[in-house]
Design an enzyme around this catalytic site. Structure first.
Site, short mmCIF file in Angstrom:
data_model
loop_
_atom_site.label_atom_id
_atom_site.label_comp_id
_atom_site.label_asym_id
_atom_site.label_seq_id
_atom_site.Cartn_x
_atom_site.Cartn_y
_atom_site.Cartn_z
N ASN A 122 -12.11 -0.72 5.74
CA ASN A 122 -10.69 -0.70 5.38
C ASN A 122 -10.17 0.73 5.20
OD1 ASN A 122 -11.74 0.03 2.90
ND2 ASN A 122 -10.37 -1.26 1.72
N GLY A 169 -5.70 -11.42 -6.60
CA GLY A 169 -6.25 -10.17 -6.09
C GLY A 169 -5.35 -8.94 -6.16
N LYS A 182 -9.92 -5.03 10.30
CA LYS A 182 -11.06 -4.42 9.59
C LYS A 182 -12.34 -4.40 10.43
CE LYS A 182 -9.29 -5.55 5.02
NZ LYS A 182 -9.54 -6.18 3.72
N SER A 228 0.80 -1.23 0.00
CA SER A 228 0.00 0.00 0.00
C SER A 228 0.83 1.29 0.00
CB SER A 228 -0.97 0.00 1.18
OG SER A 228 -1.93 -1.01 0.99
#
Ligand code: ATR
Length: 276
Positions: A89, A242, A68, A19
Site C-alpha cells: 500500500n 476501520g 495493492k 487520505s
C-alpha cells in the site's frame, strides 16, 4: 526554485478517499512541506501511471483497492511485511532510483487496537472472517503480538486452510468454514471479508463472541457497518470499524516518507466527529 515534495494515493474509485485530508493534517501538524493528491487509476493503467508519477518527480505513493497486488508486483524491492502480505500500500522512491514497496495496513490495525482502544492481543483467541487480500495483510502483525491463536473462517473453506498453512510457522493458526464456528468463542473477531461494502454479513452463530469480546471491521463508513451492528447486538465490549486503522496506516506511511511520526489521535477524533 524549490520544488515541493509530491505524494499521492492511487485507486479506483478514489473520489471519496480520506487520505489527502489525513496527510494534509499530518503535514501541517509536523511542519512538513509536501503535497498529497488523489488520482483515479484503474488496474489496467497502473504501471504507466506509477512510472509517470515517479518520472515527474513524485516521492511516494499509497495504493488502495484494486491496486495493492499490482503495487506488490511493481515494487523493485519489498520490506519483509510486504513480501509476506503479497500486497503493497506504500511505494517509496529510494535514493538509488529504485522503488521500495511496503505494507502498513497490518501495523495500522494493531496500533489502532492496542494503542487507541487498549485491546489486549496477547493471549487472545482471534477469529478472522475472510481469506482474501485484506486478511493476508493483517495476519503476521497480529500473530506477532503473542496471541493465543488465530482461526480464519471463510466461505470458500480451502482458501482459509491454505492461507492458514502459509503462516503456520509463525504461530497457532488454522482455517475453516463458517459452519465450523458452532460452539466456539473468540475474544476478538475481525471482519476482513468484503461483505460490509455490500451491506451483508457472513453467517455467524450465536455466542461466537466471548464475554467482553471485541469486534473490528476493517471497512469503515459514516453509518455503523452491518458487522459493527452485529457486534453491538452481541454485547461486544467494543465494536469498531476501520477508520482508526486507516489513519494509523497513513501515519506509518508518513513516517516512512518523512521520518517523523504525526499524532494520530486528533485526526481520528476529527474524522469521527465529522461522521456523527
Ligand atoms: P480483499 O482484498 O478485500 O480481501 P478479496 O481478495 O476479493 O478482497 O476477498 C474477499 C473476501 O470476502 C473473501 O474471503 C470472500 O470469500 P470467498 O473467498 O469465499 O470468495 C469474502 N466474501 C465476499 N463476499 C462474501 C459473502 N457474501 N459472504 C461471505 N464471504 C464473502
Amino acid at each position: 526554485m524549490t520544488l515541493i515534495d509530491r505524494y499521492a494515493v492511487f485507486g479506483s474509485p478514489i473520489k471519496h478517499s480520506k487520505s489527502p485530508r489525513i496527510h494534509k493534517i499530518f503535514a501541517e501538524q509536523t511542519g512538513q512541506a509536501l503535497e498529497y493528491g488523489a488520482q483515479e487509476v484503474p488496474a489496467g493503467q497502473f504501471p504507466a501511471a506509477v512510472a509517470a508519477f515517479f518520472a515527474g518527480g513524485g516521492k511516494g505513493l499509497n495504493c488502495t483497492i484494486p491496486l495493492k497486488e499490482l503495487a506488490w508486483v511493481y515494487a523493485d524491492i519489498k520490506t519483509e511485511r510486504a513480501r509476506i502480505s503479497k500486497a503493497v500500500n506504500t511505494l517509496t522512491l529510494q535514493a538509488d532510483g529504485s522503488i521500495l514497496g511496503d505494507n502498513t495496513d497490518g501495523i495500522g490495525l494493531v496500533t489502532d487496537l492496542m494503542r487507541n482502544h487498549s485491546v489486549t492481543l496477547a493471549g487472545s483467541k482471534i477469529l478472522i472472517l475472510g481469506a482474501g487480500g485484506a486478511s493476508r495483510g493483517i495476519i503476521a502483525p497480529v500473530l506477532e503480538q503473542s496471541v493465543h491463536s488465530i482461526v480464519i473462517a471463510n466461505r470458500t473453506i480451502d482458501k482459509a486452510i491454505d492461507l492458514a498453512a502459509e503462516f503456520q510457522k509463525k504461530g497457532s493458526i488454522t482455517g475453516c468454514g463458517f459452519d465450523d464456528l458452532k460452539n466456539r468463542q473468540f475474544d476478538l473477531i475481525i471482519n476482513a471479508t468484503s461483505t460490509s461494502l455490500s451491506g451483508q454479513l457472513p453467517p455467524l452463530p450465536e455466542a461466537l463472541l466471548a464475554k467482553n469480546g471485541v469486534c473490528y471491521d476493517l471497512a469503515y463508513s459514516n453509518e455503523p457497518t452491518v458487522f459493527v451492528r452485529w457486534g453491538l447486538g452481541n454485547k461486544a465490549l467494543k465494536s469498531l470499524d476501520g477508520l482508526g486503522m486507516l489513519v494509523e496506516q497513513a501515519a506509518e506511511a508518513f513516517f516512512i516518507w518523512r521520518g517523523i511520526r504525526p499524532k494520530t489521535r486528533p485526526v481520528i477524533e476529527l474524522l469521527n466527529a465529522e461522521r456523527m
